[in-house]
Design a protein around this motif. Structure first.
Motif, PDB file in Angstrom:
ATOM      1  N   UNK A  22       1.119  -1.179  -0.038  1.00  0.00           N
ATOM      2  CA  UNK A  22      -0.015   0.091  -0.046  1.00  0.00           C
ATOM      3  C   UNK A  22       0.913   1.152   0.235  1.00  0.00           C
ATOM      4  N   UNK A  23       1.963   1.413   0.843  1.00  0.00           N
ATOM      5  CA  UNK A  23       2.733   2.525   0.929  1.00  0.00           C
ATOM      6  C   UNK A  23       3.619   2.728  -0.409  1.00  0.00           C
ATOM      7  N   UNK A  26       0.908   3.946  -2.653  1.00  0.00           N
ATOM      8  CA  UNK A  26       0.504   5.341  -2.512  1.00  0.00           C
ATOM      9  C   UNK A  26       1.674   6.210  -3.172  1.00  0.00           C
ATOM     10  N   UNK A  27       2.915   5.917  -3.076  1.00  0.00           N
ATOM     11  CA  UNK A  27       3.975   6.566  -3.370  1.00  0.00           C
ATOM     12  C   UNK A  27       3.819   6.950  -4.909  1.00  0.00           C
ATOM     13  N   UNK A  30       1.054   9.255  -5.701  1.00  0.00           N
ATOM     14  CA  UNK A  30       1.733  10.798  -5.509  1.00  0.00           C
ATOM     15  C   UNK A  30       2.626  11.351  -6.602  1.00  0.00           C
ATOM     16  N   UNK A  31       3.397  10.715  -6.819  1.00  0.00           N
ATOM     17  CA  UNK A  31       4.362  10.877  -7.842  1.00  0.00           C
ATOM     18  C   UNK A  31       3.716  11.141  -9.245  1.00  0.00           C
ATOM     19  N   UNK A  34       1.990  14.241  -9.130  1.00  0.00           N
ATOM     20  CA  UNK A  34       2.526  15.454  -8.987  1.00  0.00           C
ATOM     21  C   UNK A  34       3.228  15.792 -10.427  1.00  0.00           C
TER      22      UNK A  34
ATOM     23  N   UNK C 119      -0.753   7.521   6.420  1.00  0.00           N
ATOM     24  CA  UNK C 119      -1.400   7.681   5.235  1.00  0.00           C
ATOM     25  C   UNK C 119      -0.834   9.021   4.655  1.00  0.00           C
ATOM     26  N   UNK C 122       2.703   8.658   3.290  1.00  0.00           N
ATOM     27  CA  UNK C 122       2.812   7.617   2.163  1.00  0.00           C
ATOM     28  C   UNK C 122       2.330   8.734   1.001  1.00  0.00           C
ATOM     29  N   UNK C 123       1.670   9.661   0.984  1.00  0.00           N
ATOM     30  CA  UNK C 123       1.312  10.522   0.106  1.00  0.00           C
ATOM     31  C   UNK C 123       2.265  11.546  -0.403  1.00  0.00           C
ATOM     32  N   UNK C 124       2.862  12.304   0.698  1.00  0.00           N
ATOM     33  CA  UNK C 124       3.772  13.365   0.509  1.00  0.00           C
ATOM     34  C   UNK C 124       5.119  13.066   0.504  1.00  0.00           C
ATOM     35  N   UNK C 126       7.120  10.590  -0.785  1.00  0.00           N
ATOM     36  CA  UNK C 126       7.862  10.311  -2.104  1.00  0.00           C
ATOM     37  C   UNK C 126       8.160  11.578  -2.904  1.00  0.00           C
ATOM     38  N   UNK C 127       7.273  12.414  -2.772  1.00  0.00           N
ATOM     39  CA  UNK C 127       7.348  13.857  -3.644  1.00  0.00           C
ATOM     40  C   UNK C 127       8.490  14.324  -3.231  1.00  0.00           C
TER      41      UNK C 127
END
Ligand SMILES: Nc1ncnc2c1ncn2[C@@H]1O[C@H](COP(=O)(O)OP(=O)(O)OP(=O)(O)O)[C@@H](O)[C@H]1O
Ligand SMILES: [Mg+2]
Lengths: 280, 290, 289
Positions: A22-23, A26-27, A30-31, A34, C119, C122-124, C126-127
């Protein structure tokens, strides 16, 4: 009840793997988001006729990839990689060779520390980049002056880490060794040095990051230099001067990748040298 | 089934207490980190009467903390049920108990907030629960600390006082919430014998005053018998009850008890059972390594 | 209990400081420092102004710099008594103040939430990790193009650099908080917001302040670079501009000033940290647990 366990074991291990994924997913999301926002923001003008603030002036990722493909075929681009890497490597190595003994000497001898630490502390707050002009004046070639500030950037970090690491070694170890009849040299070689190794690697990893930062500045400010020339910093600055903004971003990403590779390398070396320790 | 009768030991303490009955029934807990199952507690049942001091002893790693964490709501159980005063804390359909101030934990390494003074730490519970105003809570905290002999250090931070004082303050922090149960997980483990005996007297004194139900995990058998109404010896992992020792010694107790014959006999009796399990645990460890 | 008597008031701040100072003069350390700095200045002076050895004499010597620095009527036009010296200091400090406040104001809350909610992290994260390896200096051309002004790119660069450091350290700070504090808060009847205010926030402070220490250093680092490349005021600009017109004495003066001002700002951050973490100071001071 006990018989039921093998069954649950299987299904749960699969769930466990999914959870750890999941992690990861999600990554990825997110990318992708972006990149999509960047693309849309940058293309807004072409698509809708209105320039987005800030992002609107940046080249979109698709353009960047396209030009990267082109640039990647030119030897000049790879030469920049080479030149910057050499400068980083030389400066960094010099910082290690001088910084580690210097830091250790300050750690083991309090008179040495008393004399040399204060001047060191006076000079340390001056950011390495402030040395650029002075270094250009002082050293005969631009190449050497870039290497010197690269050295300076990593030097402070390494010395501070070595000093802190060596001084935080538990005195009990030293006492124990002494009571078993260890000589001064033994103490140093068998306890202080290996005890400091983790901090040396932390210092090296941080120092490496600073080194790339500094090399870039040196290359940008010396304008590529007559004798020195080139390097990724100059690649970025030259592209900017030439108004090729998508190429500037190629340069930015390249230097990010270069920095990332070098710190991964240090981390890997750390694992190899200190198998007993999980770093970072 | 190892269900122990709660009535069997209502010798001295249950007279005033009416709340804090814990009923642990057929509780099983399986941990599974990364798919590797660890059966920590299996089919364990314990009944604790209101106002009882229930001491849990057992080999290291047998699942004592697991049981306490399940009661406190720090983690879930796999099957079985735990009730507090007849209400289900966790059980079928609700594996994780809600955390609440009716069951306050005192931790092994101490968990006073280091960034709050002792008085602020003690006043914390009533303030966040909204049961008192800040001024009231603070006033009560100072009073209660004074009662525990900590009046001079109420304004100090935990890092500034000795570990014994900190642990006493932590118990005060629990008691100010008027909990039904006090859960203690080896609270005096790292202390020297002298400090420990002071801690014991202070805990007994608190107990005689409040008659709060106490669930106390320890490795120290003398401590267990000195403090407890009942000592429950657990088996090696997975934890079940192996033996229950009733301590029918009058309260209030004091240190003179430690040298009495009655006390000796009880310690010997318990020691036998614990030793047997410890040997089993050790051999199991050897097998796992082999 | 006898502990009650133990609790006397500790020594006050000033007397403790005086005591420590007095004690430190009993050791050889302050004298050695004096010797060390003297030795260093002497060597510099010897090589540079006395023996005039080749590369060393290209840079102004200590005596020359000092006389110029304290001169009412400086040869190269800048000293303690001229207005532009102070103007440059003021410009740089103002920029640091803005950049550091922005980075702290954005980075601390972001880091707190990242450490608090898996959570959200996990979403922030990586960027952030994608952008972080890019050296701040590599952002210079892009920021000039994006903001198209003199001041904004400089502020952007300094803010960006310290933002990364602050965010990351704050996140680590939250993750470093011992689980038992969360549990203790839980069983004392806290709601989620109480846990945030009473555990997450104070518990992460030590890491946050370590982060802020590094962050202000990084802010100076990037500010100087940005000012040297594009700027009309500031210490970085002063260094580069004096270099361009061969005022080397002024250049060295600006470098030393920079070191001094940078040192003061990080001492201020450190002092703020001790002020906000009294509990730590006192525990350390007493050698308590
Ligand atoms: N989070 C976890 N994940 C997996 N296994 C766990 C976890 N917590 C505990 N265990 C395992 O469960 C068993 C019981 O642990 P527990 O902490 O309850 O023992 P304990 O009786 O409190 O031991 P000790 O006396 O040493 O404190 C141990 O073997 C332990 O390794
Ligand atoms: Mg335990």
């Amino acid at each position: 009840m006990a018989q039921a366990t093998p069954n649950t074991q299987k299904s749960k291990s699969r769930i466990g793997k999914l959870v750890s994924n999941v992690t990861f997913w999600r990554g990825v999301v997110a990318i992708l988001v972006f990149l999509a926002l960047w693309e849309i923001g940058a293309q807004w003008k072409g698509w809708f006729g209105y320039m987005m603030p800030f992002v609107g002036k940046v080249a979109p990722p698709t353009d960047v990839i396209a030009i990267w493909m082109e640039v990647g075929q030119q030897p000049g681009y790879w030469l920049s990689w080479w030149l910057s890497s050499v400068r980083v490597f030389v400066g960094f190595l010099a910082a290690m060779i001088i910084g580690i003994p210097f830091g250790l000497a300050m750690a083991v001898n309090k008179y040495f520390r008393g004399i040399f630490f204060p001047p060191f502390e006076i000079l340390r707050p001056i950011p390495p980049l402030a040395w650029v002009p002075a270094s250009i004046i002082f050293w005969p070639t631009t190449e050497m002056s870039i290497m010197f500030i690269t050295f300076l950037g990593a030097f402070y970090t390494i010395v501070i880490n070595v000093l802190g690491g060596a001084r935080s070694i538990d005195v009990q170890y030293l006492r124990a060794a002494q009571s078993m009849g260890a000589s001064q040299w033994d103490l140093f070689y068998k306890i202080i040095l290996p005890g400091t190794l983790p901090s040396i690697f932390v210092g090296a990893a941080v120092g490496m990051g600073i080194t790339w930062e500094v090399v870039l500045a040196g290359e940008m400010m010396s304008g590529g230099g007559q004798q020195g020339g080139g390097g990724l910093g100059f690649f970025i600055w030259g592209s900017y001067m030439g108004g090729v903004m998508d190429q500037v971003i190629v340069g930015m990403i390249s230097i990010g990748v270069a920095g990332y590779i070098s710190s991964s390398l240090i981390r890997y070396l750390g694992h190899v040298c200190m198998p007993w320790r999980r770093m970072f | 089934m190892n269900t122990a009768s709660a009535q069997a030991n209502s010798t001295s303490s249950a007279d005033a207490a009416t709340k804090g009955a814990i009923s642990i029934r057929n509780v099983t807990k399986i941990y599974d980190p990364d798919g590797v199952n660890v059966l920590a507690v299996e089919d364990c049942s314990i009944e604790i009467a209101p106002g009882e001091v229930c001491m849990i002893v057992g080999p290291s790693g047998c699942g004592k903390t697991t049981l306490l964490n399940a009661i406190a709501g720090f983690h879930s159980i796999t099957s079985g049920q735990i009730d507090l005063d007849g209400e289900m804390l966790c059980g079928p359909g609700k594996p994780l108990a809600d955390q609440g101030a009716d069951r306050v934990v005192v931790f092994q390494n101490g968990a006073l907030f280091p960034w709050k003074t002792l008085a602020d730490n003690v006043a914390y519970g009533p303030i966040v629960q909204g049961t008192m105003t800040k001024a009231e809570a603070y006033g009560k905290a100072v009073d209660m600390l004074a009662e525990a002999g900590l009046s001079g250090v109420a304004g100090k931070y935990p890092g500034e006082v000795s570990s014994g004082m900190a642990r006493r303050a932590e118990i005060v922090r629990a008691l100010i919430n008027d909990p039904k149960v006090l859960l203690l997980d080896e609270p005096y483990r790292a202390m020297d014998a002298l400090t420990k005996s002071i801690m014991h007297e202070s805990l007994l004194e608190v107990y005689d005053r409040t008659k709060v139900t106490i669930f106390f995990i320890t490795h120290d058998l003398e401590e267990a018998i000195f403090l407890g109404d009942r000592v429950i010896v657990m088996t090696t992992r997975p934890a079940r009850t192996k033996k229950i020792v009733d301590v029918k010694i009058e309260r209030p107790r004091d240190y003179r008890l430690l040298s009495s014959e009655e006390f000796r006999v009880l310690v010997e009796e318990t020691k036998g059972a614990v030793h047997e399990e410890a040997v089993k645990a050790f051999e199991a460890g050897e097998r796992e390594l082999a | 209990m006898s502990d009650r008597d133990v609790a006397t008031q500790g020594p006050s701040g000033l007397s403790l400081f005086l005591y420590k100072t007095k004690k430190s003069f009993g050791t050889p350390m302050p004298y050695l420092a004096f010797v060390g700095i003297g030795l260093w200045l002497f060597t510099y002076w010897l090589l540079n102004e006395q023996l005039k050895i080749s590369p060393f004499n290209k840079i102004p010597g200590p005596a020359e710099v000092l006389t110029e620095w304290f001169s009412q009527d400086p040869i190269w036009g800048t000293s303690l008594f001229t207005e532009d010296y102070w103007q440059n200091i003021k410009a740089s400090c103002l920029r640091i103040l803005i950049a550091f406040s922005l980075a702290t104001g954005l980075g601390v809350p972001l880091g707190l939430f990242m450490g608090w909610s898996k959570k959200f992290k996990d979403y922030t994260f990586p960027v952030l990790e994608l952008l972080r390896p890019i050296p701040i200096l590599a952002w210079v051309p892009l920021s000039i193009v994006m903001f198209q002004s003199f001041e904004a790119p400089i502020l952007f660069l300094a803010t960006l650099a310290s933002f990364f450091v602050t965010t990351l350290n704050t996140m680590l700070g939250v993750q470093s908080i011992d689980e038992s504090y969360f549990r203790a808060a839980g069983c004392l009847g806290s709601k989620r917001r109480h846990v945030f205010i009473h555990v997450v926030l104070p518990g992460s402070l030590p890491f946050v302040f370590t982060g802020l220490q590094i962050s202000i250093g990084v802010a100076w680092f990037s500010l100087v670079a940005a000012e040297m490349i594009s700027g009309e005021f500031g210490l970085g600009y002063m260094i580069n501009a004096s270099y361009m017109v061969n005022k080397y004495v002024t250049m060295v003066m600006a470098m030393l000033t920079l070191g001094f001002v940078g040192w003061i700002t990080s001492a201020m951050v450190r002092a703020a940290g001790s002020q906000m973490m009294q509990w730590r100071e006192k525990a350390l001071g007493q050698g308590g647990a």
